[in-house]
Design an enzyme around this catalytic site. Structure first.
Site: not given
Length: 292
Positions: A227, A253-255
């Protein structure tokens, strides 16, 4: 294999038509899924398919996101988003629930938790920051000087793909649908207002940390270490205030759910199972004490 039927509907909360998705049987401790920027409840579709056969799962859209319809003149701030989520919980008659906080779901969910600690049977944090060390330089600059670049397709797509181990596992549907909603009339203005209000969330970090220390909810922390917005140290920081917190970090990552759902869904299911069992035990013990 239990494939759930997912129901869709609207609830009026003081003039805001809140869209939501719901699946699963009654009973047990329900899971309230609070989405992030720039997404909406659709980000949880696969998770709801994975869990909704056994657990009650509910995912609303905030004002300014997804299918929720806000009246003209609605004030877009994190306090107001929390007001609407609080009203939504009351409107559907949701009892104590496990709060799933992702991204914007952190500042919205923590506000609701501060107001109603009795509602929070457990806490699942996924890339939702509440600690200074979790803020990247990208995040700090965005808070200081939010711009329209945050609402463009390259930035939206980047939130899904940046930091992933295998981008081929990330379907394009998420960022495509997110951008569709961002491009609707009035949405970028709403998002810019929220971006300008975001600095107030950083000022509330100490209060949220104090809430965690005081209430020590059963806590599961899930984090994508790639992220670029919220850094991995922000995941481990939760153990400062909830030492018993279970922390899992993934190479994504973020999602994180987009790429790592097969690894993450069983962890959530196990957490819901334990939370329901422990809550049932506490309630039976309280009943026995009351009867003696």
């Amino acid at each position: 294999m239990q494939i759930p039927s997912v129901r869709h509907g609207f609830v009026d909360v003081e003039g805001v038509e809140v869209f939501y998705r719901e699946a699963g049987p009654e009973g047990g401790v329900p899971l309230l899924l609070l989405h992030g920027f720039p997404s909406a409840s659709h980000q949880y579709r696969r998770l709801m398919d994975a869990l909704g056969g056994r657990y009650r799962v509910i995912a609303p859209d905030y004002p300014g996101f997804g299918h929720t319809r806000a009246p003209d003149g609605f004030e877009y701030s994190f306090d107001r988003l929390a007001d609407v989520v609080e009203g939504f919980v009351r409107a559907i008659g949701l009892g104590p629930f496990v709060l799933y906080a992702f991204d914007f779901g952190g500042p919205v969910g923590f506000r609701v938790a501060e107001r109603h600690p009795e509602w929070i049977a457990g806490l699942i944090v996924q890339n939702a920051n509440a600690y200074d060390e979790g803020l990247s330089e990208v995040a700090r600059q965005a808070v200081k000087a939010p711009s329209g670049e945050l609402f463009t397709l390259p930035f939206t797509r980047g939130q899904y793909e940046d930091g992933t181990a295998d981008p081929a596992l990330v379907a394009p549907d998420g960022w495509t649908l997110d951008q569709h909603f961002l491009d609707l009339p009035g949405r970028k203005e709403a998002q810019l207002a929220l971006a300008r209000d975001y600095a107030g969330n950083l000022a509330r970090y100490p209060a949220w940390q104090a809430w965690l220390r005081r209430h020590r909810p059963p806590t599961l922390v899930l984090w994508g270490r790639g992220d670029a917005i919220f850094l991995e140290p922000g995941a481990h920081a939760y153990r400062r205030d909830v030492p018993e917190a279970e922390v899992h970090v993934f190479d994504t990552g973020h999602f994180a759910l987009e790429e790592k759902l097969p690894e993450i869904a069983p962890l959530i299911a196990g957490f819901l199972e334990r939370t329901t069992r422990e809550r049932t035990t506490r309630e039976r013990t309280a009943l026995k004490k009351a009867a003696t």
